[in-house]
Write a protein that holds these residues in place. Structure first.
Motif, PDB file in Angstrom:
ATOM      1  N   LEU A 245     -55.825  74.805 -55.581  1.00 21.45           N
ATOM      2  CA  LEU A 245     -55.007  75.592 -54.654  1.00 21.45           C
ATOM      3  C   LEU A 245     -55.743  75.926 -53.363  1.00 21.45           C
ATOM      4  N   PHE A 246     -57.042  76.183 -53.468  1.00 35.84           N
ATOM      5  CA  PHE A 246     -57.770  76.627 -52.283  1.00 35.84           C
ATOM      6  C   PHE A 246     -58.140  75.453 -51.395  1.00 35.84           C
ATOM      7  N   SER A 247     -58.294  74.279 -51.981  1.00 33.02           N
ATOM      8  CA  SER A 247     -58.431  73.064 -51.165  1.00 33.02           C
ATOM      9  C   SER A 247     -57.115  72.798 -50.437  1.00 33.02           C
ATOM     10  N   GLU A 248     -56.006  72.991 -51.138  1.00 38.13           N
ATOM     11  CA  GLU A 248     -54.676  72.794 -50.546  1.00 38.13           C
ATOM     12  C   GLU A 248     -54.467  73.761 -49.386  1.00 38.13           C
ATOM     13  N   ALA A 249     -54.858  75.023 -49.576  1.00 37.74           N
ATOM     14  CA  ALA A 249     -54.698  76.030 -48.523  1.00 37.74           C
ATOM     15  C   ALA A 249     -55.620  75.747 -47.349  1.00 37.74           C
ATOM     16  N   ALA A 250     -56.881  75.443 -47.633  1.00 39.90           N
ATOM     17  CA  ALA A 250     -57.846  75.180 -46.553  1.00 39.90           C
ATOM     18  C   ALA A 250     -57.423  73.967 -45.736  1.00 39.90           C
ATOM     19  N   ASP A 251     -56.980  72.923 -46.410  1.00 43.20           N
ATOM     20  CA  ASP A 251     -56.531  71.724 -45.713  1.00 43.20           C
ATOM     21  C   ASP A 251     -55.323  72.038 -44.822  1.00 43.20           C
ATOM     22  N   ALA A 252     -54.404  72.836 -45.326  1.00 40.71           N
ATOM     23  CA  ALA A 252     -53.232  73.214 -44.529  1.00 40.71           C
ATOM     24  C   ALA A 252     -53.641  73.999 -43.283  1.00 40.71           C
ATOM     25  N   LEU A 253     -54.620  74.901 -43.419  1.00 38.45           N
ATOM     26  CA  LEU A 253     -55.058  75.684 -42.261  1.00 38.45           C
ATOM     27  C   LEU A 253     -55.752  74.802 -41.221  1.00 38.45           C
ATOM     28  N   VAL A 254     -56.584  73.867 -41.680  1.00 35.02           N
ATOM     29  CA  VAL A 254     -57.245  72.962 -40.742  1.00 35.02           C
ATOM     30  C   VAL A 254     -56.198  72.123 -40.003  1.00 35.02           C
ATOM     31  N   ASN A 255     -55.247  71.580 -40.735  1.00 36.73           N
ATOM     32  CA  ASN A 255     -54.187  70.781 -40.097  1.00 36.73           C
ATOM     33  C   ASN A 255     -53.358  71.626 -39.138  1.00 36.73           C
ATOM     34  N   PHE A 256     -53.108  72.877 -39.506  1.00 37.68           N
ATOM     35  CA  PHE A 256     -52.392  73.809 -38.638  1.00 37.68           C
ATOM     36  C   PHE A 256     -53.157  74.009 -37.329  1.00 37.68           C
ATOM     37  N   ALA A 257     -54.468  74.169 -37.405  1.00 41.11           N
ATOM     38  CA  ALA A 257     -55.275  74.368 -36.195  1.00 41.11           C
ATOM     39  C   ALA A 257     -55.167  73.162 -35.266  1.00 41.11           C
ATOM     40  N   PHE A 258     -55.241  71.964 -35.838  1.00 39.66           N
ATOM     41  CA  PHE A 258     -55.160  70.762 -35.013  1.00 39.66           C
ATOM     42  C   PHE A 258     -53.753  70.582 -34.435  1.00 39.66           C
ATOM     43  N   ALA A 259     -52.727  70.833 -35.232  1.00 38.18           N
ATOM     44  CA  ALA A 259     -51.352  70.603 -34.787  1.00 38.18           C
ATOM     45  C   ALA A 259     -50.838  71.694 -33.851  1.00 38.18           C
ATOM     46  N   SER A 260     -51.120  72.952 -34.148  1.00 35.55           N
ATOM     47  CA  SER A 260     -50.532  74.060 -33.379  1.00 35.55           C
ATOM     48  C   SER A 260     -51.346  74.469 -32.169  1.00 35.55           C
ATOM     49  N   PHE A 261     -52.669  74.296 -32.246  1.00 40.56           N
ATOM     50  CA  PHE A 261     -53.536  74.753 -31.164  1.00 40.56           C
ATOM     51  C   PHE A 261     -54.253  73.616 -30.447  1.00 40.56           C
ATOM     52  N   ASP A 262     -53.982  72.387 -30.878  1.00 34.06           N
ATOM     53  CA  ASP A 262     -54.711  71.241 -30.334  1.00 34.06           C
ATOM     54  C   ASP A 262     -56.215  71.467 -30.461  1.00 34.06           C
ATOM     55  N   ALA A 263     -56.617  72.059 -31.608  1.00 27.87           N
ATOM     56  CA  ALA A 263     -58.034  72.324 -31.856  1.00 27.87           C
ATOM     57  C   ALA A 263     -58.818  71.023 -31.817  1.00 27.87           C
ATOM     58  N   LYS A 264     -60.029  71.131 -31.362  1.00 30.96           N
ATOM     59  CA  LYS A 264     -60.947  69.992 -31.348  1.00 30.96           C
ATOM     60  C   LYS A 264     -61.999  70.138 -32.440  1.00 30.96           C
ATOM     61  N   ARG A 265     -62.135  71.367 -32.972  1.00 32.24           N
ATOM     62  CA  ARG A 265     -63.155  71.634 -33.982  1.00 32.24           C
ATOM     63  C   ARG A 265     -62.706  72.795 -34.862  1.00 32.24           C
ATOM     64  N   VAL A 266     -62.899  72.614 -36.176  1.00 34.55           N
ATOM     65  CA  VAL A 266     -62.760  73.705 -37.143  1.00 34.55           C
ATOM     66  C   VAL A 266     -64.029  73.673 -37.973  1.00 34.55           C
ATOM     67  N   GLU A 267     -64.673  74.823 -38.093  1.00 32.45           N
ATOM     68  CA  GLU A 267     -65.916  74.887 -38.852  1.00 32.45           C
ATOM     69  C   GLU A 267     -65.781  75.876 -39.995  1.00 32.45           C
ATOM     70  N   ALA A 268     -66.579  75.652 -41.018  1.00 29.40           N
ATOM     71  CA  ALA A 268     -66.649  76.566 -42.156  1.00 29.40           C
ATOM     72  C   ALA A 268     -68.117  76.886 -42.382  1.00 29.40           C
ATOM     73  N   ILE A 269     -68.394  78.148 -42.625  1.00 29.52           N
ATOM     74  CA  ILE A 269     -69.756  78.622 -42.817  1.00 29.52           C
ATOM     75  C   ILE A 269     -69.826  79.201 -44.225  1.00 29.52           C
TER      76      ILE A 269
END
Length: 188
Positions: A120-144
């Motif tokens: 579930l958390f891989s599914e959620a994290a993947d959705a958030l990363v895709n959301f960043a690229f699609a909605s904000f035209d993000a060029k980078r998403v990082e996780a610490i």
């Protein structure tokens, strides 16, 4: 440079999750999720200091109200992860610390211990990363994440993030020990 931030969808959906910003009234459900997760989260005190104290329902509600306001103001993008079948809040996460000049975000996520190991958390994290690229035209998403947090490391790797490096002895845990931090990223 003026950045036009688009209208954002109220809800993201995956096969098994409803992912949405916290709203006033979500505090009790978030509180239950945090209580379920605390024992696991407390293994990483250097990277998750907020989990060292037991929150109250009122504090969880305050977080939800503030999170809703931050989301609407486009300052931070917290999300609750809600199981479609049971409607239980199974975790939370978000796209934090936006750097609009890139644009780039920091991905965060955690989940109820009783729901770990189901993807579930891989599914959620993947959705958030895709959301960043699609909605904000993000060029980078990082996780610490803490170098010993195997579950978070696996999520990052499962969703295609690349290990950029390990910051050695970068954080001090409450017990005084030094901890290493891993930096993962996904770039467009």
């Amino acid at each position: 440079m003026t950045l036009a931030i688009p209208d954002l969808p109220a809800v993201l959906e995956t096969d098994r999750l409803i992912i949405r910003s916290p709203q006033p009234g979500d505090g009790p459900d978030l509180f239950d999720a945090v209580v379920d997760a605390l024992a696991d989260l407390r293994q990483f005190p250097a990277s998750l200091p907020w989990a060292m104290e037991m929150p109250s329902v009122d504090e969880s509600e305050s977080f939800c109200v503030a999170g809703s306001e931050s989301f609407q103001a486009r300052k931070d993008f917290p999300f609750l992860f809600i199981d479609k079948t049971s409607r239980i809040v199974v975790g939370a996460g978000g796209l934090h610390r936006p750097r609009w000049t890139v644009p780039a975000f920091e991905l965060g996520f955690w989940g109820r211990s009783s729901f770990v190991g189901r993807g579930l958390f891989s599914e959620a994290a993947d959705a958030l990363v895709n959301f960043a690229f699609a909605s904000f035209d993000a060029k980078r998403v990082e996780a610490i994440c803490d170098d010993l947090n195997v579950r978070s490391i696996r999520v990052c790797e499962r969703i295609g993030m690349q290990l950029e490096g390990v910051l050695r002895q970068e954080r001090r845990a409450p017990d005084g020990s030094l901890r290493n931090t891993r930096i993962y990223s996904k770039c467009e």
